[in-house]
Every structure is written in structure tokens, then in C-alpha cells.
Enzyme design. Structure first.
Site, mmCIF file in Angstrom:
data_model
loop_
_atom_site.group_PDB
_atom_site.id
_atom_site.type_symbol
_atom_site.label_atom_id
_atom_site.label_comp_id
_atom_site.label_asym_id
_atom_site.label_seq_id
_atom_site.Cartn_x
_atom_site.Cartn_y
_atom_site.Cartn_z
ATOM 1 N N HIS A 193 -0.501 -4.619 0.081
ATOM 2 C CA HIS A 193 -0.882 -3.376 0.766
ATOM 3 C C HIS A 193 -2.061 -2.944 -0.327
ATOM 4 O O HIS A 193 -1.766 -2.659 -1.486
ATOM 5 C CB HIS A 193 0.127 -2.380 0.664
ATOM 6 C CG HIS A 193 -0.467 -1.243 1.383
ATOM 7 N ND1 HIS A 193 -0.030 -1.065 2.809
ATOM 8 C CD2 HIS A 193 -1.153 -0.415 1.175
ATOM 9 C CE1 HIS A 193 -0.630 0.113 3.228
ATOM 10 N NE2 HIS A 193 -1.515 0.674 2.468
ATOM 11 N N CYS A 194 -3.516 -3.157 0.040
ATOM 12 C CA CYS A 194 -4.480 -2.537 -0.648
ATOM 13 C C CYS A 194 -5.854 -2.327 0.408
ATOM 14 O O CYS A 194 -5.408 -2.516 1.467
ATOM 15 C CB CYS A 194 -4.770 -3.424 -1.738
ATOM 16 S SG CYS A 194 -5.293 -5.241 -1.056
ATOM 17 N N HIS B 229 5.303 2.379 2.542
ATOM 18 C CA HIS B 229 5.426 3.186 1.228
ATOM 19 C C HIS B 229 6.776 4.245 1.268
ATOM 20 O O HIS B 229 6.803 5.180 1.168
ATOM 21 C CB HIS B 229 4.075 4.351 1.324
ATOM 22 C CG HIS B 229 3.082 3.791 1.161
ATOM 23 N ND1 HIS B 229 2.474 2.628 0.399
ATOM 24 C CD2 HIS B 229 1.750 4.440 1.468
ATOM 25 C CE1 HIS B 229 1.304 2.520 0.683
ATOM 26 N NE2 HIS B 229 0.835 3.394 1.325
ATOM 27 N N ASP C 229 -1.374 -0.737 -3.439
ATOM 28 C CA ASP C 229 -2.281 0.451 -2.646
ATOM 29 C C ASP C 229 -3.441 0.733 -3.384
ATOM 30 O O ASP C 229 -3.865 1.815 -3.080
ATOM 31 C CB ASP C 229 -1.454 1.722 -2.617
ATOM 32 C CG ASP C 229 -1.805 2.561 -1.701
ATOM 33 O OD1 ASP C 229 -2.389 2.335 -0.747
ATOM 34 O OD2 ASP C 229 -1.373 3.891 -1.772
ATOM 35 N N ASN D 14 -6.679 9.116 -1.751
ATOM 36 C CA ASN D 14 -5.872 10.541 -1.287
ATOM 37 C C ASN D 14 -4.829 10.747 -2.235
ATOM 38 O O ASN D 14 -3.844 11.288 -1.875
ATOM 39 C CB ASN D 14 -5.606 10.549 -0.085
ATOM 40 C CG ASN D 14 -6.703 10.595 1.055
ATOM 41 O OD1 ASN D 14 -7.737 11.364 0.620
ATOM 42 N ND2 ASN D 14 -6.677 9.678 1.964
#
Length: 279
Positions: free
Chosen positions: A13-14, A164, A231, A236
Site C-alpha cells: 500500500h503506497c 488500514h 502508505d 492527509n
């Protein structure tokens, strides 16, 4: 201590942002990053950390224009894969084209700060059309919304990956209703979860002692359906930007055995994203 990762370890996840001169941000983007985060920076980070495989998740700042993510995958076609953002009316031909380009699923955001939510029945209808490709749904949701969506998600014709740790509030403990709802979903074999985002669910900050037990429980109980990602570049993010090496080092605490780490970082991503299966 610096962790030694197994060969083929995956950052599942990125994101990539821009560069905006080549891949402009969407005019109606729910957020626009202060700085670009191009593929070259992602490659350098993963290479330094020992993450040989990667999943680039299309960012809301680019909307439905998946070109930046597609370009990042195209430069490393055997070891990188993509997750798209798509309108539910997308044509089947475009789904097939994206499959050949290395995409393996579609993400839907159900977070308030990321704009309008797509009706869940439309999401499930699209999932029925991409199911033959072996793709999955990826759901990023506020925990209350995720709980509300649970009955519909159980009807998904494809696997469902929850982002997440379900964005729960770590300060409320393992017994909180939102985490129990996530565990309820994970009791069904089609559900997977990313033990990423400890820096998002924490209320104490690094080294995320309040968040770690949630990841540990998910790895211990659902070890064949968990994924890890850092991530990057942490869009944000409300708190201090995480230290990337610290996030990697925490893998050994959430998955304390060699077999658990191999499943988390190598076996599970391979099953879901099918690295190296070039047409």
C-alpha cells in the site's frame, strides 16, 4: 534494530503523486498534495528498505485518471502492481486493458474527507463485472460507515480488502464495537485486511504502542489474509509523518515468527496481486 525482510517482500500500500507537469491533479480533487511524490522517489525508498515488490494504489488527488499509477507499474512490470480508482460505469474493455497493465483491483473511499461515496450496490455491480479478471474490492472506510456496509460487503462476488485496520480508534481498545465488526468480517474467507496505518489509528504517536495489538491480533488470527504497506507518502496525515524504517521494524513485532512474516510480506501478496504473471 534494522529488520531483515524476506526476499520478495511487498509494500502492499503506497501512492504516487504526479509529477504534476506530466500527470496533473484532478480539477475536482478532494485534496492536492503540497509536493509531488513521483515513481522515482517510491522506487528509491522501497529499494532502500528492502521491499522488492509493491502495490501502487491510485490516489484521490488524481481522481479517475490512473495514468500516474499505471506509469509507476509499467516501469517495473514484474514486481509492481496497481489498484485503480474507477467510475462504476467503466467499460469492460478498459477493465481488460488495465488488467494487462498490471492492475488487480478497484479502491472505493468511504471516508468523509475524500468526497462523495459511491452507492454500495453500484460498487457490487462493478465487482461482478471485474470478478472474472480475478480482481478484488479495496475498501477505505470510516469505521462507522464500514460497520454499516458490512451486510452488503458480505455479498461481494470478489475478495474484499479492508484498508488500514479499518481506521479504528486505537485508544478504544480491542473490545470496541468497530474492531469487533472488523473481526466479524474477517471471519468470512473472502475478506482480507491491511495491517498498515498504525500511524493513522494511534492516539499516542510513535512507536504506536496503542495500535500494535490490533495488528498483532489480525496477524495471529488471520495470517493467510493479511497484508502490510507503509502508505507512503502518507497523504492527509494528521500527526507527525512516520519514520519509514520504524514502520518496517515494527513488522517483526506484529508478525513475530518467520513464517508469519513470510505470509504477510510474500505469500499473501503473491496470491492476491499475482506478481510476474505477464501476459
Amino acid at each position: 534494530m534494522t529488520s531483515t525482510l524476506p526476499p520478495g517482500a511487498c509494500n502492499a500500500h503506497c501512492h504516487v503523486f504526479g509529477p504534476r507537469t506530466r500527470f496533473p491533479y484532478a480539477e475536482d480533487a478532494s485534496f492536492v498534495p503540497e509536493a509531488d511524490a513521483p515513481k522515482e522517489a517510491l522506487y528509491a525508498l522501497n529499494d532502500r528498505l528492502g521491499l522488492q515488490r509493491c502495490v501502487v494504489v491510485q490516489s484521490a488527488c488524481h481522481g479517475f485518471d490512473n495514468r500516474a499509477a499505471e506509469d509507476a507499474v509499467a516501469s517495473r512490470p514484474s514486481s509492481y502492481r496497481g489498484i485503480a480508482l474507477l467510475p462504476t460505469h467503466i467499460g469492460d474493455a478498459e477493465l481488460r486493458r488495465l488488467d494487462v497493465a498490471g492492475f488487480r483491483g478497484v479502491r472505493f473511499n468511504f471516508m468523509g474527507h475524500l468526497g462523495r461515496h459511491t452507492p454500495i450496490e453500484e460498487v457490487l455491480s462493478l465487482a461482478g463485472r471485474f470478478a472474472p479478471l480475478g480482481w478484488h474490492l479495496q475498501i477505505h472506510g470510516d469505521p462507522a460507515l464500514l460497520t454499516d456496509l458490512a451486510p452488503a460487503l458480505r455479498r461481494s462476488p470478489t475478495r474484499v480488502v479492508i484498508d488500514h485496520i479499518g481506521r479504528i480508534d486505537a485508544s478504544r481498545g480491542l473490545g470496541q464495537p468497530d474492531f469487533r465488526a472488523l473481526l466479524g468480517l474477517m471471519a468470512h474467507e473472502r475478506f482480507w485486511v491491511k495491517v498498515s496505518g498504525m500511524d493513522r489509528i494511534t492516539r499516542q504517536g510513535p512507536p504506536y504502542a496503542d495500535a500494535l495489538p490490533f495488528a498483532q491480533k489480525l496477524v495471529a488470527e488471520f495470517g493467510d489474509r493479511v497484508l502490510w504497506g507503509n502508505d507512503w507518502p502518507h497523504p492527509n496525515h494528521a500527526g507527525p509523518v512516520p519514520d519509514e524504517q520504524q514502520l518496517v521494524d515494527l513488522i517483526a513485532e506484529m508478525a513475530p515468527s518467520e513464517s508469519a512474516r513470510h505470509a504477510l510480506l510474500v505469500d499473501n501478496p503473491q496470491r492476491l496481486y499475482r506478481f510476474g504473471d505477464q501476459p
